[in-house]
Structures are given as C-alpha cells and as structure tokens.
Design a protein around this motif. Structure first.
Motif, PDB file in Angstrom:
ATOM      1  N   VAL A 184       0.847  -1.184   0.000  1.00  0.00           N
ATOM      2  CA  VAL A 184       0.000   0.000   0.000  1.00  0.00           C
ATOM      3  C   VAL A 184       0.884   1.235   0.000  1.00  0.00           C
ATOM      4  CG1 VAL A 184      -1.773   1.307   1.202  1.00  0.00           C
ATOM      5  CG2 VAL A 184      -1.842  -1.200   1.237  1.00  0.00           C
ATOM      6  N   GLU A 185       0.714   2.060  -1.037  1.00  0.00           N
ATOM      7  CA  GLU A 185       1.460   3.310  -1.130  1.00  0.00           C
ATOM      8  C   GLU A 185       0.634   4.459  -0.567  1.00  0.00           C
ATOM      9  OE1 GLU A 185       2.255   1.064  -5.104  1.00  0.00           O
ATOM     10  OE2 GLU A 185       0.554   1.497  -3.799  1.00  0.00           O
ATOM     11  N   SER A 186       1.331   5.464  -0.077  1.00  0.00           N
ATOM     12  CA  SER A 186       0.669   6.672   0.405  1.00  0.00           C
ATOM     13  C   SER A 186       1.628   7.844   0.300  1.00  0.00           C
ATOM     14  CB  SER A 186       0.205   6.495   1.860  1.00  0.00           C
ATOM     15  OG  SER A 186       1.311   6.254   2.705  1.00  0.00           O
ATOM     16  N   GLY A 187       1.075   9.041   0.457  1.00  0.00           N
ATOM     17  CA  GLY A 187       1.914  10.229   0.487  1.00  0.00           C
ATOM     18  C   GLY A 187       1.893  11.072  -0.776  1.00  0.00           C
ATOM     19  N   MET A 247       8.971   1.135   3.279  1.00  0.00           N
ATOM     20  CA  MET A 247       9.942   1.809   2.431  1.00  0.00           C
ATOM     21  C   MET A 247       9.434   3.220   2.202  1.00  0.00           C
ATOM     22  SD  MET A 247      11.113   0.875  -1.470  1.00  0.00           S
ATOM     23  CE  MET A 247       9.442   0.912  -2.092  1.00  0.00           C
ATOM     24  N   GLU A 248      10.360   4.152   2.017  1.00  0.00           N
ATOM     25  CA  GLU A 248       9.980   5.537   1.757  1.00  0.00           C
ATOM     26  C   GLU A 248      10.776   6.091   0.587  1.00  0.00           C
ATOM     27  OE1 GLU A 248       8.350   7.214   6.004  1.00  0.00           O
ATOM     28  OE2 GLU A 248      10.410   7.664   5.441  1.00  0.00           O
ATOM     29  N   LEU A 249      10.228   7.131  -0.011  1.00  0.00           N
ATOM     30  CA  LEU A 249      10.914   7.855  -1.071  1.00  0.00           C
ATOM     31  C   LEU A 249      10.755   9.339  -0.771  1.00  0.00           C
ATOM     32  CD1 LEU A 249      12.462   7.537  -3.790  1.00  0.00           C
ATOM     33  CD2 LEU A 249      10.274   8.005  -4.923  1.00  0.00           C
ATOM     34  N   GLN A 250      11.840   9.970  -0.387  1.00  0.00           N
ATOM     35  CA  GLN A 250      11.852  11.404  -0.161  1.00  0.00           C
ATOM     36  C   GLN A 250      12.155  12.081  -1.488  1.00  0.00           C
ATOM     37  OE1 GLN A 250      11.173  13.302   2.660  1.00  0.00           O
ATOM     38  NE2 GLN A 250      11.335  15.031   1.239  1.00  0.00           N
ATOM     39  N   MET A 251      11.238  12.930  -1.929  1.00  0.00           N
ATOM     40  CA  MET A 251      11.379  13.583  -3.225  1.00  0.00           C
ATOM     41  C   MET A 251      11.494  15.080  -3.013  1.00  0.00           C
ATOM     42  SD  MET A 251       8.652  11.391  -5.492  1.00  0.00           S
ATOM     43  CE  MET A 251       7.222  12.116  -4.685  1.00  0.00           C
ATOM     44  N   ASN A 252      12.626  15.622  -3.377  1.00  0.00           N
ATOM     45  CA  ASN A 252      12.878  17.058  -3.237  1.00  0.00           C
ATOM     46  C   ASN A 252      13.069  17.692  -4.612  1.00  0.00           C
ATOM     47  OD1 ASN A 252      12.897  16.767  -0.400  1.00  0.00           O
ATOM     48  ND2 ASN A 252      15.095  16.319  -0.404  1.00  0.00           N
ATOM     49  N   SER A 253      12.984  18.999  -4.656  1.00  0.00           N
ATOM     50  CA  SER A 253      13.180  19.747  -5.906  1.00  0.00           C
ATOM     51  C   SER A 253      12.357  19.139  -7.032  1.00  0.00           C
ATOM     52  CB  SER A 253      14.671  19.764  -6.286  1.00  0.00           C
ATOM     53  OG  SER A 253      15.446  20.322  -5.248  1.00  0.00           O
ATOM     54  N   LEU A 254      11.112  18.901  -6.764  1.00  0.00           N
ATOM     55  CA  LEU A 254      10.251  18.241  -7.736  1.00  0.00           C
ATOM     56  C   LEU A 254      10.050  19.086  -8.982  1.00  0.00           C
ATOM     57  CD1 LEU A 254       7.733  16.661  -5.245  1.00  0.00           C
ATOM     58  CD2 LEU A 254       8.996  15.414  -7.007  1.00  0.00           C
ATOM     59  N   LEU A 304       7.817  15.984  -1.523  1.00  0.00           N
ATOM     60  CA  LEU A 304       6.831  15.009  -1.069  1.00  0.00           C
ATOM     61  C   LEU A 304       7.574  13.806  -0.532  1.00  0.00           C
ATOM     62  CD1 LEU A 304       4.098  14.891  -3.885  1.00  0.00           C
ATOM     63  CD2 LEU A 304       3.789  15.685  -1.535  1.00  0.00           C
ATOM     64  N   ARG A 305       6.921  13.103   0.371  1.00  0.00           N
ATOM     65  CA  ARG A 305       7.499  11.883   0.922  1.00  0.00           C
ATOM     66  C   ARG A 305       6.498  10.753   0.734  1.00  0.00           C
ATOM     67  NH1 ARG A 305      11.859  11.439   4.243  1.00  0.00           N
ATOM     68  NH2 ARG A 305      12.144   9.488   5.391  1.00  0.00           N
TER      69      ARG A 305
END
Length: 129
Positions: free
Chosen positions: A5-8, A79-86, A18-19
């Motif tokens: 299940v993904e979220s965020g 698991m996470e994905l930190q996304m910067n400078s989108l 976004l994370r």
C-alpha cells in the motif's frame, strides 16, 4: 502473497517536496528488494529507485539522482521515497514493488519491472509548474 500500500502522493508546486511511503504485509519471506517505479500519462512505467534488503545496494534513475532518496525500515516492512526539488516531469502514478523470488538486486536488473513480483495500486504525484 504480499500486499503493498502506497501513500503520500499529492499535488505540489515545482521545487517542492513530497514523501512517499510503502507498507508491505503478508508473506514476503526473509529478504526482498524493494523499488519505486512511476508511470506518466501516455508513457510506459519507468524505474525510479531501488534498495536491497540490507540497504547496502541502492540505485536511482539518472533523472532523479541528487533529488530523491530511497530508504527502508525492515522492522516495519516499510519503504519511503523522499522527493525534493520536484519538477513537472516527475508527475505520474508512483508504484511500490517487491522482489521476493528473483535474484539479488544488481545494477543490471534493478530497473526491470520483472525483477519485482508484487506491486501496489499506486499513488498519484502531480507537480505543477
């Protein structure tokens, strides 16, 4: 069987962050690789980032290197994905994948969708310009 299940996901302006999170449940076995893929409208699904069970091997697509960071917490099966400078081109549905039955993650196979055996339903990320 493994459930993911993904979220965020959400709407963010260019330059924002976004994370994303992925929660795994079910019989994943003792060791499994995890990855993020994305699919933009009208385009094929593409690899974004992947991480081995130990976290010792991490891979990124060239388009996200230096902006995205993948991490995992095995105690939480997450698991996470930190996304910067989108950027607007980061827009798409982001999918979490788990590789349970295949070989160990390598620089050659991490970006192939058939390396992963289970997928989540995805979470939408929209970056406005």
């Amino acid at each position: 069987q493994v459930q993911l299940v993904e979220s965020g996901g959400g709407l963010v302006q260019a330059g924002g962050s976004l994370r994303l999170s992925c929660a795994a449940s079910g019989r994943a076995g003792s060791r499994y690789a995890m990855a993020w893929f994305r699919q933009a409208p009208g385009k094929e699904r593409e690899s974004v980032a992947a991480i081995s069970w130990s976290g010792g091997s991490i891979y990124y697509a060239d388009s996200v290197k230096g902006r995205f960071t993948i991490s995992r917490d095995n105690a939480k099966n997450a698991m996470e994905l930190q996304m910067n400078s989108l950027k607007p081109e980061d827009t798409g549905v982001y999918y979490c994948g788990v590789g349970v039955f295949g070989p160990a993650l390598t620089a050659t196979n991490w970006g192939r969708s058939n390396t992963y055996d289970y997928w989540g339903q995805g979470t939408q990320v929209t970056v406005s310009s």
